[in-house]
Structure formats: C-alpha cells, structure tokens
Design an enzyme around this catalytic site. Structure first.
Site, short mmCIF file in Angstrom:
data_model
loop_
_atom_site.label_atom_id
_atom_site.label_comp_id
_atom_site.label_asym_id
_atom_site.label_seq_id
_atom_site.Cartn_x
_atom_site.Cartn_y
_atom_site.Cartn_z
N PRO A 10 -18.79 24.45 7.49
CA PRO A 10 -19.23 25.80 7.18
C PRO A 10 -19.16 26.78 8.35
CG PRO A 10 -21.09 24.27 7.22
CD PRO A 10 -19.83 23.45 7.26
N ASN A 11 -18.77 27.98 8.00
CA ASN A 11 -18.69 29.14 8.89
C ASN A 11 -17.48 29.11 9.82
OD1 ASN A 11 -21.17 30.38 7.92
ND2 ASN A 11 -22.19 28.65 8.93
N ARG A 18 -16.46 35.00 14.69
CA ARG A 18 -17.84 34.52 14.67
C ARG A 18 -18.28 34.20 16.10
NH1 ARG A 18 -19.37 28.28 13.29
NH2 ARG A 18 -21.62 28.55 13.43
N TYR A 23 -17.57 30.64 20.52
CA TYR A 23 -16.48 29.88 19.89
C TYR A 23 -15.08 30.39 20.25
CZ TYR A 23 -20.38 28.07 17.17
OH TYR A 23 -21.58 27.48 16.81
N ASN A 72 -14.92 18.58 12.20
CA ASN A 72 -15.95 19.42 12.79
C ASN A 72 -16.95 19.71 11.67
OD1 ASN A 72 -17.63 21.32 13.89
ND2 ASN A 72 -16.00 22.45 14.92
N ALA A 75 -22.65 23.03 11.15
CA ALA A 75 -24.11 22.85 11.09
C ALA A 75 -24.52 21.60 10.32
CB ALA A 75 -24.77 24.09 10.50
N HIS A 78 -26.06 18.39 12.00
CA HIS A 78 -27.43 18.21 12.47
C HIS A 78 -28.39 17.71 11.40
CE1 HIS A 78 -25.62 20.18 15.82
NE2 HIS A 78 -25.42 21.30 15.14
N ASP A 85 -23.16 9.59 5.29
CA ASP A 85 -22.83 8.43 4.45
C ASP A 85 -21.35 8.43 4.07
OD1 ASP A 85 -25.40 7.48 4.61
OD2 ASP A 85 -25.99 8.07 2.58
N GLU A 99 -15.48 12.99 15.53
CA GLU A 99 -16.32 14.18 15.38
C GLU A 99 -15.99 15.13 16.52
OE1 GLU A 99 -20.51 13.23 15.57
OE2 GLU A 99 -21.04 15.33 16.02
N HIS A 101 -16.49 19.18 18.28
CA HIS A 101 -17.18 20.47 18.35
C HIS A 101 -16.46 21.36 19.36
CE1 HIS A 101 -20.43 18.91 15.94
NE2 HIS A 101 -20.37 17.81 16.67
N SER A 103 -17.92 24.13 20.79
CA SER A 103 -18.91 24.33 21.86
C SER A 103 -19.49 22.97 22.25
CB SER A 103 -20.03 25.25 21.35
OG SER A 103 -20.78 24.59 20.32
N ARG A 108 -26.94 23.82 24.05
CA ARG A 108 -27.41 24.93 23.22
C ARG A 108 -28.82 24.64 22.68
NH1 ARG A 108 -22.85 26.28 19.10
NH2 ARG A 108 -24.20 28.12 18.82
N ARG A 112 -29.51 21.55 17.87
CA ARG A 112 -28.11 21.13 17.90
C ARG A 112 -27.90 19.86 18.72
NH1 ARG A 112 -25.45 25.70 15.77
NH2 ARG A 112 -26.54 27.62 16.29
C1 DQA Z 1 -20.11 23.53 16.08
C2 DQA Z 1 -21.51 23.37 16.66
C3 DQA Z 1 -22.57 23.40 15.57
O1 DQA Z 1 -23.86 23.30 16.13
C4 DQA Z 1 -22.48 24.71 14.81
O2 DQA Z 1 -23.41 24.71 13.73
C5 DQA Z 1 -21.12 25.05 14.34
C6 DQA Z 1 -19.97 24.76 15.21
C7 DQA Z 1 -19.01 23.61 17.17
O3 DQA Z 1 -17.85 23.43 16.83
O4 DQA Z 1 -19.33 23.90 18.32
O5 DQA Z 1 -20.94 25.64 13.29
O6 DQA Z 1 -19.83 22.37 15.28
#
Ligand code: DQA
Length: 143
Positions: A10-11, A18, A23, A72, A75, A78, A85, A99, A101, A103, A108, A112
């Site tokens: 998401p996002n 963003r 990012y 990735n 959010a 977390h 699962d 996995e 990320h 950032s 942070r 997170r």
């Molecule tokens: C993220 C880090 C997460 O905490 C955050 O919610 C994101 C992006 C990252 O790529 O740094 O949406 O996964």
C-alpha cells in the site's frame, strides 16, 4: 529459474510523490526500468496493490507457480498476520521471499521497528532506496 515477482504494497503507487524526503523522487516505473536494465535476462512480473487481499492472492499464485518473490509489504509489514501466513506458505514450500524496504524502518518511528514478515522471510534488505530491490534480486540469482 522461473520468473521473479516484484510485489509492492500500500501507498507505493505514489512512490516519487509520497514523502520524497524519505522515499526519494523515483517512481514505480523507474523501479521497473532499473531492474530490467540491471537484469536483462530475468523475467519479472511487477505488481502493486493497496489491498491486503490482492497481495495475499499474488503470494498464493507464486506458491502455485513456484516463483521467488521480492516483497515490499509497506505498512502491512508491521501488523498483517494474514500476509505473514501467506509468506510462510511460500517459504516453507521452498520458494524464496526477500522482504525489502526503501527506507530503514529501524531508524524511524517505533511502530516501524517490528516486522511480522521478517520471521518467515528468506532475508531482509532495508535502507538502500530502490537499490534494496536490486540487492534482493542479486541475492535470488546468487542461490
Ligand atoms: C516501507 C517502510 C514502511 O514502514 C512503510 O509503511 C512503507 C514503506 C519502505 O519501503 O521503506 O510504506 O516499507
């Protein structure tokens, strides 16, 4: 090797616009181009969604196909036990899941600092911007 699935949660559709101070200014299209340039012989599937259900269904598809995944979880990292699962289904079947990320979540906000995904991931790469994905794919190809 079969194709590598690059999954973004998401996002991340807003990447580039963003919170660019966190990012960066590159967008998802730039990520796709970067990976295709760095790994011209690899077959990628790119998928981004804001929906937990859609992410889980993609992981089920990777399980059925025996594909490796770079995820990735954004959010969902977390708090989504359902996503955890689904990741466990994949990694316990022998597929690899890295996995990533953009950032470094550990530098942070406190919420997170915990990932419910990491415990079932093959490995975790964080804090290198879009290069986190490049490092993840390199590692998948190394094994
Ligand atoms: C993220 C880090 C997460 O905490 C955050 O919610 C994101 C992006 C990252 O790529 O740094 O949406 O996964």
């Amino acid at each position: 090797m079969s194709k590598i699935l690059i999954l973004n949660g998401p996002n991340l559709n807003l990447l580039g616009r963003r919170e660019p101070e966190i990012y960066g200014s590159a967008n998802l299209g730039d990520l796709e181009n970067l990976l295709k340039e760095e790994f011209p012989t690899v077959e990628f599937e790119f998928f981004q969604t804001n929906s937990e259900q859609a992410l889980i269904e993609k992981l089920h598809q990777a399980f059925e196909d025996g594909s490796d995944v770079v995820l990735n979880p954004a959010a969902f990292t977390h708090y989504s036990y359902a996503l955890r699962d689904a990741c466990a289904v994949l990694t316990s079947s022998g597929s690899k899941l890295i996995e990533v990320h953009i950032s470094n979540p550990h530098s942070r906000e406190e919420f997170r600092h915990n990932s419910v995904i990491s415990g079932v991931a093959t490995g975790v790469i964080a804090g290198f911007g879009l290069r986190s994905y490049v490092l993840a794919v390199s590692q998948l190809l190394a094994n």
